[in-house]
Motif scaffolding. Structure first.
Motif, PDB file in Angstrom:
ATOM      1  N   PRO A 140       1.124  -1.310   0.155  1.00  0.00           N
ATOM      2  CA  PRO A 140       0.337   0.080   0.128  1.00  0.00           C
ATOM      3  C   PRO A 140       1.119   1.224  -0.399  1.00  0.00           C
ATOM      4  O   PRO A 140       2.262   1.006   0.643  1.00  0.00           O
ATOM      5  N   GLY A 141      -0.017   1.867  -0.734  1.00  0.00           N
ATOM      6  CA  GLY A 141       1.217   2.860  -0.476  1.00  0.00           C
ATOM      7  C   GLY A 141       0.330   4.090  -0.499  1.00  0.00           C
ATOM      8  O   GLY A 141      -0.761   5.045  -0.521  1.00  0.00           O
ATOM      9  N   VAL A 142       0.812   6.030  -0.554  1.00  0.00           N
ATOM     10  CA  VAL A 142       0.038   7.352  -0.636  1.00  0.00           C
ATOM     11  C   VAL A 142       0.173   8.301  -1.834  1.00  0.00           C
ATOM     12  O   VAL A 142      -0.454   9.161  -1.879  1.00  0.00           O
ATOM     13  N   GLY A 143       0.688   7.730  -2.896  1.00  0.00           N
ATOM     14  CA  GLY A 143       0.899   8.016  -4.006  1.00  0.00           C
ATOM     15  C   GLY A 143       1.174   7.650  -4.935  1.00  0.00           C
ATOM     16  O   GLY A 143       1.699   6.556  -4.978  1.00  0.00           O
ATOM     17  N   LEU A 144       1.324   7.866  -6.299  1.00  0.00           N
ATOM     18  CA  LEU A 144       1.230   6.516  -7.820  1.00  0.00           C
ATOM     19  C   LEU A 144       1.312   7.803  -8.505  1.00  0.00           C
ATOM     20  O   LEU A 144       0.486   8.397  -9.501  1.00  0.00           O
TER      21      LEU A 144
ATOM     22  N   ARG B 219       0.930  12.928 -17.480  1.00  0.00           N
ATOM     23  CA  ARG B 219       1.248  13.439 -16.196  1.00  0.00           C
ATOM     24  C   ARG B 219       0.510  13.278 -15.713  1.00  0.00           C
ATOM     25  O   ARG B 219      -0.852  13.943 -15.635  1.00  0.00           O
ATOM     26  N   LEU B 220      -0.064  12.009 -14.817  1.00  0.00           N
ATOM     27  CA  LEU B 220      -1.576  11.779 -14.624  1.00  0.00           C
ATOM     28  C   LEU B 220      -0.497  10.817 -13.115  1.00  0.00           C
ATOM     29  O   LEU B 220      -0.003  10.592 -13.071  1.00  0.00           O
ATOM     30  N   ALA B 221      -1.101  11.256 -12.082  1.00  0.00           N
ATOM     31  CA  ALA B 221      -0.816  11.082 -10.698  1.00  0.00           C
ATOM     32  C   ALA B 221      -1.915  11.103  -9.746  1.00  0.00           C
ATOM     33  O   ALA B 221      -3.376  11.641 -10.130  1.00  0.00           O
ATOM     34  N   VAL B 222      -2.371   9.882  -8.861  1.00  0.00           N
ATOM     35  CA  VAL B 222      -2.901  10.133  -7.833  1.00  0.00           C
ATOM     36  C   VAL B 222      -2.514  10.443  -6.421  1.00  0.00           C
ATOM     37  O   VAL B 222      -1.550   9.053  -5.882  1.00  0.00           O
ATOM     38  N   VAL B 223      -3.444  10.387  -5.764  1.00  0.00           N
ATOM     39  CA  VAL B 223      -2.720  10.659  -3.913  1.00  0.00           C
ATOM     40  C   VAL B 223      -3.587  10.519  -3.149  1.00  0.00           C
ATOM     41  O   VAL B 223      -5.582  11.116  -3.070  1.00  0.00           O
TER      42      VAL B 223
ATOM     43  N   GLY C 222      -9.461   5.397   0.740  1.00  0.00           N
ATOM     44  CA  GLY C 222     -10.520   5.525  -0.503  1.00  0.00           C
ATOM     45  C   GLY C 222     -11.051   7.188   0.002  1.00  0.00           C
ATOM     46  O   GLY C 222     -12.316   7.546  -1.513  1.00  0.00           O
ATOM     47  N   GLN C 223      -9.892   8.667  -0.386  1.00  0.00           N
ATOM     48  CA  GLN C 223     -10.233   9.390  -0.860  1.00  0.00           C
ATOM     49  C   GLN C 223      -8.932  10.193  -1.664  1.00  0.00           C
ATOM     50  O   GLN C 223      -8.965  10.852  -1.416  1.00  0.00           O
ATOM     51  N   ALA C 224      -8.796   9.479  -2.659  1.00  0.00           N
ATOM     52  CA  ALA C 224      -7.611   9.511  -3.903  1.00  0.00           C
ATOM     53  C   ALA C 224      -8.402  10.496  -4.626  1.00  0.00           C
ATOM     54  O   ALA C 224      -9.518  11.312  -4.737  1.00  0.00           O
ATOM     55  N   ILE C 225      -7.137  11.377  -4.528  1.00  0.00           N
ATOM     56  CA  ILE C 225      -7.152  12.722  -5.160  1.00  0.00           C
ATOM     57  C   ILE C 225      -6.554  12.817  -6.806  1.00  0.00           C
ATOM     58  O   ILE C 225      -5.430  11.385  -6.756  1.00  0.00           O
TER      59      ILE C 225
END
Length: 163
Positions: free
Chosen positions: A42-46, A56-60, A67-70
């Motif tokens: 598990p991580g806090v960003g990708l 240039r796509l990212a999720v955090v 369940g709060q991914a931006i």
């Protein structure tokens, strides 16, 4: 769908990626895969280049409950604080090693959201660190590039041993 990570030192991890522009359903599907992949770490960003997608796509998601991914397309840092925070950082592209990295504790980022709207949002603490970490990936940088040359070489040597 969970995606595989590019192994360090794949040259794509050192490549600045292409802007997204208009967000499409294809981008939304990539984001969905990225969230599933991030949660499985598990991580806090990708960032997309970590899984071989050169956009240039990212999720955090640095929330406690998950369940709060931006979802961010074309993120740009527009302001940073003078105050700093330090967190251990690592990467699934170079497993088995981490380093404490000091970065601005707060920042404002402009990005295109999952609805295709350009927004600005402030991030603090671990959220801010993760956003900066992902933007580094989008620019072809790894977290260890923030270390001194000696510390970076020690970390890479340790990573080679861990393999």
């Amino acid at each position: 769908m969970k995606r595989d990570f590019l192994p360090w030192p794949d040259k794509r991890l050192r490549t600045a990626v292409e802007p997204v522009g208009k967000v499409t359903d294809e981008h939304r599907a990539i984001w969905d895969d990225m969230v599933e992949t991030m949660d499985a770490m598990p991580g806090v960003g990708l960032a997309a280049p970590q899984i071989g997608v050169m956009l240039r796509l990212a999720v955090v998601d640095a929330s406690d409950e998950r369940g709060q991914a931006i979802r961010m397309a074309d993120p740009e840092i527009v302001a940073v604080s003078d105050d700093k925070s330090t967190y251990p950082e690592g990467s699934p592209n170079l497993p088995g090693v981490t380093a404490k990295i000091t970065r601005p504790a707060r920042l404002t980022v402009a990005f295109t959201d999952h609805m295709g709207m350009r927004v600005r949002q402030e991030f603090v603490d671990l959220w801010a660190t993760s956003v900066q970490h992902q933007i580094d990936h989008l620019n072809g940088r790894m977290y260890f590039d923030n270390l001194s040359k000696v510390k970076r070489e020690m970390l890479l040597k340790k990573a080679r041993k861990a393999r």
